[in-house]
Write a protein that holds these residues in place. Structure first.
Motif: not given
Length: 332
Positions: A260-268
Motif C-alpha cells: 500500500i503506497k502512502i503520500i503525506s504532507i508535513d515533512a517532520v
C-alpha cells in the motif's frame, strides 16, 4: 489579497533562529497567571492561541513561536493550547482581550465561528495576526496572516500521485485532517483537482484529526472494510496520520510503501525517516517554523507600518532520495 512568497533559502534563517532559541521558555506565561497591565517597560505582551499539541508539526510550530516571542526579544508571551477544542480557543482569545494584551496571534482550529471574537478584539484596539490556519471571517477583522498554501500542497501531492499511479486502476483512501480546518479543506481540494481525469479512485475518506492514533484507528477501519488487497494508495493530510497508518498496515501483515503506497504532507523528522525507510513514498513539506515571521508582523503592525495582508511560505517536496539528502540537517 496580496501574496508574498518567501523562498526556502530565506526560511533557512528562520530555522536557524528557532533552533538557537527553542530550548528557552523565557517570556512564556500561562493565560491564567497574567492580569491586564502586567507588562513592564517596552515589553510587548502577546497572547497566542494555539490549536493544541496534536502532532509533531504542531510541537515544532509551538517551539518556534515561543522562541520568537521570548523575553530576550522584548515579548511577554501569554500561551494557550486549546487541545483542538474550538470553544476553548475562542474563550482563550476573549481572555487575552480582557487581560489587555498588546496583540493576539491565533492558529485557528477551524475556519468558521470567529466573527464575533475578532470584532471584540478590533473594538478593543488589539490587532490580531493569524498564523498557520485561516478563518472565513472578513479580512478587515485581522491585520495579517502568515502560513502555508494548503491547497498548493494538496495539488503538489496529487500531481505526483497522478504521474505515478494515474494510468492504472488505483483504489485510494484518505486520512483527513480536523473537520472544518483550513488545511483539511484545502489539501483535499488541491489533491482532488490534481487527480481529476486519472484512474485513481477515492473509495473512502475519514478524519483522523491530524493525530497518529487517529490515523491508525481510521486505517484499521479501512483495512477491515476493504482488506489489504482492496487498497492501493493512502493520502494522509499529515505525517502523524501517515505514521499511524503504517502501524495499522504492518499489523494487518502488509508492507507499507510497497503493498500500500502512502503520500503525506508535513515533512517532520519522523515522517521523513519513514520516507527514507521506504514506508512512505512521497511527502510534501509544510514548514512549521513561522515564529520569526509572526513576531515580525506583530512588531510592524504595532509600529504602524504597512504589512502584507497574506504571507505565504513556499514548500518543498521529497521523494526517498531527496529525503535522505535533507534529513541530516533537518530543523524539525
Amino acid at each position: 489579497m496580496r501574496k508574498r512568497f518567501l523562498s526556502t533559502l530565506a526560511l533557512a534563517g528562520v530555522a536557524a533562529f528557532a533552533l538557537t532559541a527553542c530550548s528557552s521558555d523565557g517570556g512564556e506565561t500561562d493565560s491564567s497567571e497574567m492580569a491586564a497591565g502586567d507588562t513592564a517597560g517596552d515589553t510587548v505582551t502577546v497572547g497566542f492561541a494555539q490549536t493544541g499539541s496534536e502532532s509533531g508539526w504542531r510541537s515544532a510550530n509551538t517551539e518556534s513561536m515561543k522562541a520568537a516571542f521570548s523575553e530576550e526579544n522584548g515579548f511577554e508571551l501569554v500561551f494557550n493550547a486549546a487541545d483542538n477544542d474550538t470553544a476553548a480557543q475562542i474563550a482563550a482569545v476573549r481572555s487575552f482581550i480582557n487581560q489587555g494584551v498588546d496583540a493576539i496571534v491565533i492558529a485557528p482550529i477551524v475556519e468558521d465561528g470567529w466573527d464575533d471574537v475578532l470584532q471584540e478584539a478590533a473594538d478593543a484596539g488589539i490587532p490580531v495576526i493569524l498564523e498557520d490556519r485561516t478563518v472565513s471571517a472578513s479580512d478587515d477583522l485581522y491585520a495579517a496572516w502568515v502560513g502555508l498554501d494548503f491547497e498548493a500542497e494538496g495539488v503538489k501531492a496529487g500531481e505526483w500521485a497522478a504521474a505515478e499511479y494515474g494510468d492504472t486502476e488505483t483504489k485510494m483512501v484518505v486520512l483527513e485532517g480536523t473537520t472544518g480546518s483550513a488545511p483539511a479543506n484545502d489539501r483535499a481540494t488541491g489533491f482532488d483537482s490534481a487527480i481529476e481525469g486519472t484512474m485513481i479512485e477515492k473509495i473512502d475518506s475519514q478524519t483522523g484529526d491530524f493525530t497518529r492514533d487517529g490515523g491508525k484507528t481510521v486505517m484499521e477501519g479501512f483495512l477491515q472494510k476493504y482488506g489489504v488487497d482492496g487498497i492501493d494508495l493512502v493520502y494522509a493530510h499529515n505525517d502523524d496520520m501517515a505514521l499511524g497508518a503504517i502501524e495499522a498496515i504492518e499489523a494487518a501483515g502488509a508492507v507499507p510503501g510497497e503493498d500500500i503506497k502512502i503520500i503525506s504532507i508535513d515533512a517532520v523528522h519522523d515522517g521523513m525517516q519513514a520516507l527514507v525507510d521506504g514506508q512512505i513514498n512521497y511527502i510534501v513539506e509544510c514548514n512549521p517554523l513561522l515564529g520569526d515571521l509572526a513576531a515580525g508582523l506583530v512588531t510592524d503592525v504595532l509600529a504602524g507600518n504597512d504589512v502584507e495582508k497574506t504571507v505565504y511560505v513556499e514548500d518543498q517536496a521529497f521523494d526517498q532520495a531527496a529525503a535522505e539528502a535533507a534529513l541530516p540537517d533537518r530543523a524539525y
